[in-house]
Design a protein around this motif. Structure first.
Motif, short mmCIF file in Angstrom:
data_model
loop_
_atom_site.label_atom_id
_atom_site.label_comp_id
_atom_site.label_asym_id
_atom_site.label_seq_id
_atom_site.Cartn_x
_atom_site.Cartn_y
_atom_site.Cartn_z
N PHE A 38 0.85 -1.19 0.00
CA PHE A 38 0.00 0.00 0.00
C PHE A 38 0.89 1.24 0.00
N VAL A 39 0.54 2.22 -0.82
CA VAL A 39 1.31 3.47 -0.89
C VAL A 39 0.69 4.46 0.08
N ASN A 40 1.38 4.69 1.19
CA ASN A 40 0.91 5.60 2.23
C ASN A 40 1.17 7.06 1.86
N ALA A 41 2.31 7.33 1.24
CA ALA A 41 2.66 8.68 0.77
C ALA A 41 3.29 8.56 -0.60
N ALA A 42 2.86 9.40 -1.51
CA ALA A 42 3.30 9.35 -2.91
C ALA A 42 4.81 9.52 -3.05
N GLY A 43 5.32 9.00 -4.15
CA GLY A 43 6.74 9.13 -4.46
C GLY A 43 7.16 8.01 -5.39
N THR A 44 8.42 7.72 -5.37
CA THR A 44 8.99 6.65 -6.20
C THR A 44 9.36 5.49 -5.29
N ALA A 45 9.17 4.27 -5.79
CA ALA A 45 9.60 3.08 -5.06
C ALA A 45 10.37 2.18 -6.01
N VAL A 46 11.48 1.66 -5.53
CA VAL A 46 12.27 0.72 -6.31
C VAL A 46 12.09 -0.65 -5.66
N LEU A 47 11.38 -1.53 -6.37
CA LEU A 47 11.03 -2.85 -5.84
C LEU A 47 11.87 -3.93 -6.51
N GLN A 48 12.35 -4.85 -5.71
CA GLN A 48 13.17 -5.96 -6.21
C GLN A 48 12.38 -7.25 -6.10
N THR A 60 1.21 7.03 -6.64
CA THR A 60 0.34 8.00 -6.00
C THR A 60 -0.15 7.43 -4.67
N ALA A 61 -0.41 8.31 -3.73
CA ALA A 61 -0.91 7.88 -2.42
C ALA A 61 -2.22 7.14 -2.58
N GLY A 62 -2.37 6.06 -1.83
CA GLY A 62 -3.58 5.27 -1.86
C GLY A 62 -3.55 4.10 -2.83
N ALA A 63 -2.52 4.03 -3.66
CA ALA A 63 -2.42 2.92 -4.61
C ALA A 63 -2.09 1.62 -3.87
N VAL A 64 -2.57 0.51 -4.42
CA VAL A 64 -2.25 -0.81 -3.91
C VAL A 64 -1.53 -1.56 -5.02
N LEU A 65 -0.32 -2.01 -4.74
CA LEU A 65 0.47 -2.74 -5.73
C LEU A 65 0.32 -4.23 -5.47
N SER A 66 -0.13 -4.95 -6.47
CA SER A 66 -0.30 -6.40 -6.31
C SER A 66 0.97 -7.11 -6.76
N ILE A 67 2.05 -6.75 -6.10
CA ILE A 67 3.34 -7.39 -6.33
C ILE A 67 3.88 -7.81 -4.97
N ARG A 68 4.66 -8.87 -4.96
CA ARG A 68 5.22 -9.40 -3.71
C ARG A 68 6.73 -9.23 -3.74
N PRO A 69 7.25 -8.02 -3.53
CA PRO A 69 8.69 -7.81 -3.62
C PRO A 69 9.44 -8.51 -2.49
N THR A 70 10.68 -8.84 -2.76
CA THR A 70 11.54 -9.39 -1.72
C THR A 70 12.27 -8.28 -0.98
N ARG A 71 12.44 -7.15 -1.68
CA ARG A 71 13.18 -6.02 -1.09
C ARG A 71 12.66 -4.73 -1.69
N VAL A 72 12.67 -3.66 -0.90
CA VAL A 72 12.42 -2.31 -1.39
C VAL A 72 13.74 -1.56 -1.19
#
Length: 85
Positions: A38-48, A60-72
């Protein structure tokens, strides 16, 4: 509190039962692999991912990413993220 769903099987399509604030790190995997982010505050995220592939997302804030990253990764991540599991 009583939980009538306590004995139900938990899977990726059922609601999350716990969460934690993600602390990005370039060296350490997430403590528990989430079922969604869940994106609590907008910005960029680098997901591994499992293969070590890192991808940058503009969020954007409020987005839900349906990915299961191992690391941020800390490098490049400015968004505040919450892991749902």
């Amino acid at each position: 509190m009583p939980d009538p769903f306590d004995t139900d099987y938990v899977n990726l399509t059922s609601p999350a039962v716990a969460h934690y604030i993600i602390n990005p790190s370039d060296a350490v995997d997430l403590p528990v692999r989430p079922r969604a982010v869940f994106v609590n505050a907008a910005g960029t995220a680098v997901l591994q991912d499992n293969d070590g592939e890192a991808v940058s997302y503009n969020l954007t804030a409020g987005a839900v990413l349906s990915i299961r990253p191992t690391r941020v990764l800390a490098t490049g991540t400015t968004a505040q993220l919450v892991a749902w599991y």
